[in-house]
Motif scaffolding. Structure first.
Motif, PDB file in Angstrom:
ATOM      1  N   ASP A 117     -17.999  -3.245 -23.762  1.00 11.73           N
ATOM      2  CA  ASP A 117     -18.338  -1.930 -23.213  1.00 11.73           C
ATOM      3  C   ASP A 117     -17.129  -1.300 -22.521  1.00 11.73           C
ATOM      4  O   ASP A 117     -17.264  -0.421 -21.679  1.00 11.73           O
ATOM      5  N   PHE A 118     -15.920  -1.787 -22.862  1.00 11.75           N
ATOM      6  CA  PHE A 118     -14.677  -1.224 -22.352  1.00 11.75           C
ATOM      7  C   PHE A 118     -13.737  -0.986 -23.523  1.00 11.75           C
ATOM      8  O   PHE A 118     -13.928  -1.518 -24.620  1.00 11.75           O
ATOM      9  N   ASP A 119     -12.705  -0.183 -23.285  1.00 16.67           N
ATOM     10  CA  ASP A 119     -11.711   0.072 -24.324  1.00 16.67           C
ATOM     11  C   ASP A 119     -10.616  -0.987 -24.322  1.00 16.67           C
ATOM     12  O   ASP A 119     -10.205  -1.465 -25.368  1.00 16.67           O
ATOM     13  N   PHE A 120     -10.153  -1.352 -23.146  1.00 18.43           N
ATOM     14  CA  PHE A 120      -9.304  -2.536 -23.034  1.00 18.43           C
ATOM     15  C   PHE A 120      -9.475  -3.137 -21.645  1.00 18.43           C
ATOM     16  O   PHE A 120      -9.881  -2.463 -20.698  1.00 18.43           O
ATOM     17  N   ASP A 121      -9.177  -4.440 -21.561  1.00 21.92           N
ATOM     18  CA  ASP A 121      -9.285  -5.182 -20.304  1.00 21.92           C
ATOM     19  C   ASP A 121      -7.885  -5.626 -19.909  1.00 21.92           C
ATOM     20  O   ASP A 121      -7.102  -6.064 -20.759  1.00 21.92           O
ATOM     21  N   ILE A 122      -7.572  -5.504 -18.613  1.00 19.48           N
ATOM     22  CA  ILE A 122      -6.271  -5.953 -18.114  1.00 19.48           C
ATOM     23  C   ILE A 122      -6.520  -6.852 -16.912  1.00 19.48           C
ATOM     24  O   ILE A 122      -7.041  -6.415 -15.891  1.00 19.48           O
ATOM     25  N   ASN A 123      -6.181  -8.146 -17.055  1.00 22.60           N
ATOM     26  CA  ASN A 123      -6.573  -9.097 -16.016  1.00 22.60           C
ATOM     27  C   ASN A 123      -5.776 -10.399 -16.137  1.00 22.60           C
ATOM     28  O   ASN A 123      -6.335 -11.483 -16.111  1.00 22.60           O
ATOM     29  N   GLN A 124      -4.460 -10.277 -16.307  1.00 24.86           N
ATOM     30  CA  GLN A 124      -3.591 -11.461 -16.456  1.00 24.86           C
ATOM     31  C   GLN A 124      -4.126 -12.406 -17.529  1.00 24.86           C
ATOM     32  O   GLN A 124      -4.171 -13.629 -17.342  1.00 24.86           O
ATOM     33  N   ILE A 125      -4.524 -11.848 -18.655  1.00 22.24           N
ATOM     34  CA  ILE A 125      -5.127 -12.647 -19.723  1.00 22.24           C
ATOM     35  C   ILE A 125      -4.031 -13.097 -20.690  1.00 22.24           C
ATOM     36  O   ILE A 125      -3.404 -12.273 -21.359  1.00 22.24           O
ATOM     37  N   SER A 126      -3.804 -14.388 -20.740  1.00 19.37           N
ATOM     38  CA  SER A 126      -2.777 -14.929 -21.625  1.00 19.37           C
ATOM     39  C   SER A 126      -3.220 -14.839 -23.077  1.00 19.37           C
ATOM     40  O   SER A 126      -4.380 -15.095 -23.410  1.00 19.37           O
ATOM     41  N   ILE A 127      -2.275 -14.492 -23.931  1.00 18.92           N
ATOM     42  CA  ILE A 127      -2.535 -14.418 -25.364  1.00 18.92           C
ATOM     43  C   ILE A 127      -2.488 -15.836 -25.932  1.00 18.92           C
ATOM     44  O   ILE A 127      -1.463 -16.515 -25.833  1.00 18.92           O
ATOM     45  N   THR A 128      -3.600 -16.301 -26.493  1.00 16.12           N
ATOM     46  CA  THR A 128      -3.648 -17.638 -27.096  1.00 16.12           C
ATOM     47  C   THR A 128      -4.301 -17.553 -28.466  1.00 16.12           C
ATOM     48  O   THR A 128      -5.124 -16.667 -28.710  1.00 16.12           O
TER      49      THR A 128
END
Length: 290
Positions: A117-128
């Motif tokens: 329900d969001f367009d993008f999330d920003i929360n120190q999320i590491s790409i794995t």
């Protein structure tokens, strides 16, 4: 003789037609390339974006939102590293600050499979790789360096260079890039103390079992803000293998390419680096150790 002249004339006409056809083909290709570029640009026009809520850019993050990523637990104020990045990306996509809305998204549920329900999330999320099976990630907006944390009352609290740590007893978590960084970059004369998990590292620091701990900078910010207020970050340093943070989007999102385009513009203009330096560098309490 007349017959040969006629044949030569026909050959010249055929050759001329071939040249004209080739030119026409080039024109067609150029037109096609131009059309493709225009179509790509139009997909990222504000009024063409596939948004969770029409007319607004919806950005997710967790709560509470800690410094230096957010200030005063308020993502909407534009203060803090990730708040500033989100608003900069939104601006590149054509949104005014008033058109960017925030929603609370718990960290672990952000990368769970399914609709968002969001367009993008920003929360120190590491790409794995595991997370990429369930969601889309943008290109990285941050690569985490390593950091050194010591008790505030320690003799090492005034550390200004990696050389100052040569004789320190350093603690790290087993199986982390921090262990490699401590061993290969700091190269301490004392044996490095290796602990099974992050809780043991925190306990060792609290109980003065070690002089300092090495961990990635994002974890260091959290540790000093929430886990060991009596500790401080004396500095950060670059080392291979740092986690890369990406903006998280729904799997197959039509917005992913446009977000990547926005980040690329911020990177090439130097604005992304300016934001990083302001919120993740010396001003944030993490000067660079050399």
């Amino acid at each position: 003789m007349l017959r040969w002249h006629r044949l030569i004339g026909i050959a010249l006409i055929v050759a001329a037609l071939a040249v004209l056809a080739a030119c026409g083909s080039d024109d067609d290709d150029g037109g096609s390339a131009s059309t493709t570029t225009t179509e790509a640009a139009s997909k990222c026009a504000k009024d063409q974006l596939a948004l969770a809520t029409p007319g607004q850019l919806t950005v997710g993050t967790d709560k509470p939102a800690f410094p230096p990523y957010f200030e005063d637990d308020d993502p909407t104020n534009g203060k803090g590293f990730e708040s500033a990045v989100a608003y900069a990306v939104g601006k590149q996509l054509g949104f005014d600050k008033s058109e960017i809305k925030w929603t609370v998204v718990p960290f672990n549920s952000s990368y769970a499979p399914g609709p968002k329900d969001f367009d993008f999330d920003i929360n120190q999320i590491s790409i794995t790789p595991a997370r990429e099976k369930a969601v889309d990630f943008s290109s990285p907006y941050y690569t985490a360096p390593q950091a050194v944390v010591v008790p505030k009352e320690s003799d090492l609290a005034g550390t200004e260079s990696l050389a100052d740590l040569k004789d320190a007893v350093i603690g790290v978590q087993i199986g982390t890039t921090s262990l490699d960084a401590a061993r290969d970059v700091i190269q301490p004369s004392q044996d490095i103390k290796v602990f099974n998990d992050s809780n043991d590292v925190v306990t060792a620091l609290k109980q003065n079992q070690v002089d300092a701990v090495v961990l990635d900078l994002p974890t260091a910010f959290y540790l000093t803000a929430a886990q060991v207020p009596g500790a401080k970050i004396v500095g950060q340093f670059n080392a291979p293998g740092g986690d890369e943070f990406g903006l998280l989007l729904e799997k197959g999102s039509e917005l992913t390419g446009c977000v990547n385009e926005a980040l690329a513009k911020l990177d090439s203009s130097g604005e992304l680096q300016q934001i990083t330096d302001k919120w993740m560098g010396a001003t944030a309490g993490a000067p660079e150790l050399r």
